[in-house]
Design an enzyme around this catalytic site. Structure first.
Site: not given
Ligand code: CO8
Length: 371
Positions: A155
């Protein structure tokens, strides 16, 4: 002499994929899967997959669409990955082509010709080939003399890459640096994973950095301060390795991006806000003194949370512009896309912060001021 970023460039891939298109493909894949394994699912031997939704994606992340170099395979429920030709001897990898397109715009903004540049740094999350370096191929194709190398730290590849350019210029070992940041993320993304299929898109950015003395660009920003931080975490992880062929029975999802999104959110945010507060204090500034924060583009809620914590109020107007709605997360490129798109309204002396945060964990930041 002070060091400036004298131009930036952006390459936008040819295909856009909306949330609805992506979700339609994923849900068709889920339906096929659940039909194919209906007996095992009924017997409790395998779990049924659940559908994805555009509403969830937009609410949880702020992402509305993403760009891709290759679209057809990604939205085909029978394929679920980009389909393209492997790079063979004599052929050019996508990341080189993407990087050159962004580099040309940056060189044009900076009023620089290939002969003005003597160092090329390619910094990206992935490398399509370990060697020879992609930077060296870009150097050859653009007709640049001097040296070139590849580097990366997920990142924060873009900010760390620009900080490397800054350091080389400060040390006097380079005269003018072309920084190139191609992020071809879609092959590293598991389009069969409901938790992550929506997160990433492809893009390339670039910038020219040089001493202020030699700069003849009206787009220049002076680098006032840089700061870097890392702290090991594997809450964001890919296990793909050049040695994978040595092993049998590796899991199918081994090469892909995996994360504990909630943990990342919770652990990284305090580190980011503390880091920015410290960096500004080291430059005798308060968050209120910044005209803009060009932040990492992973999640809109994360950015709003960070800015609110720093300013003590919600961000207004373009104080912390969002590009992830259009581009999704582009690994390390997000803060540079935001800078490229939202820098032309700065008056001389106005300051802003280019800051990335994510996998590693890594945080990288450049405090800049319009020349
Ligand atoms: N559709 C519907 N529902 C879903 C989906 C979906 N696609 N996915 C998950 N849900 C459901 C889950 O099952 C869960 O249900 P339940 O509560 O019943 O268990 C509910 O939605 C909530 O799930 P989450 O708690 O996982 O959802 P969040 O509100 O946390 O959102 C995110 C998920 C969007 C992933 C969020 O956690 C996020 O963005 N976090 C920050 C992450 C971050 O900044 N990461 C850095 C990324 S890395 C980077 O930037 C570069 C890395 C290297 C690159 C690699 C390239 C390939």
């Amino acid at each position: 002499s002070d060091i400036v970023i004298s131009g930036t460039g952006l390459f936008t891939p040819p295909h856009q994929i909306t949330n609805d298109e992506l979700v339609a493909a994923y849900n068709a894949y889920v339906e096929r899967h659940n039909e194919e394994y209906a007996e095992q699912i009924a017997a409790g031997e395998r779990e049924a997959l659940s559908p994805s939704s555009s509403e969830f994606i937009e609410k949880a992340s702020g992402i509305k669409a993403r760009y891709a170099m290759y679209k057809d395979g990604i939205i085909d429920p029978a394929v679920m990955h980009p389909v393209f030709d492997a790079t063979r001897e004599g052929q050019t990898p996508e990341m080189v082509t993407m990087g050159i397109a962004a580099a040309k715009e940056a060189m044009q903004q900076a009023n620089k010709k290939p002969e003005d540049i003597d160092l090329v740094i390619v910094s990206s999350t992935f490398r399509q080939r370990d060697y020879p370096g992609m930077a060296v191929e870009i150097q050859r194709d653009l007709g640049i003399k001097g040296a070139a190398y590849d580097m990366g730290i997920a990142c924060s590849s873009a900010t760390f890459g620009m900080i490397n350019a800054y350091a080389a210029l400060k040390a006097g070992i380079a005269r003018c640096v072309l920084f190139v940041n191609p992020e071809f993320t879609t092959p590293g993304l598991n389009f069969k994973s409901r938790d992550s299929h929506f997160i990433f898109g492809d893009v390339a950015t670039a910038a020219v950095l040089e001493p202020e003395d030699s700069c003849n660009s009206e787009h220049a920003f002076r680098i006032r301060h840089t700061k870097q931080f890392t702290q090991f975490s594997d809450n964001i992880r890919s296990d793909a390795s050049y040695a994978d062929y040595c092993f049998e029975d590796l899991p199918e999802d081994r090469p892909f991006f995996k994360q504990e999104g909630r943990k990342v959110f919770k652990e990284l945010l305090p580190l980011v806000t503390q880091f920015i507060t410290e960096q500004l204090a080291e430059s005798q500034l308060e968050p209120q003194d910044l005209k803009r924060m060009w932040l990492h583009q992973a999640n809109i809620n994360m950015n709003n949370f960070a800015v609110k914590k720093l300013l003590g109020r919600e961000p207004e107007g373009n104080e912390a512009p969002i590009v992830l709605d259009e581009f999704a997360n582009t690994a390390s490129s997000g803060s540079v896309i935001a800078f490229h798109r939202f820098k032309d309204d700065f008056a001389a002396g106005e300051s802003g912060l280019i800051c990335s945060f994510g996998a590693g964990y890594s945080i990288g930041s450049l405090l800049v001021e319009k020349v």
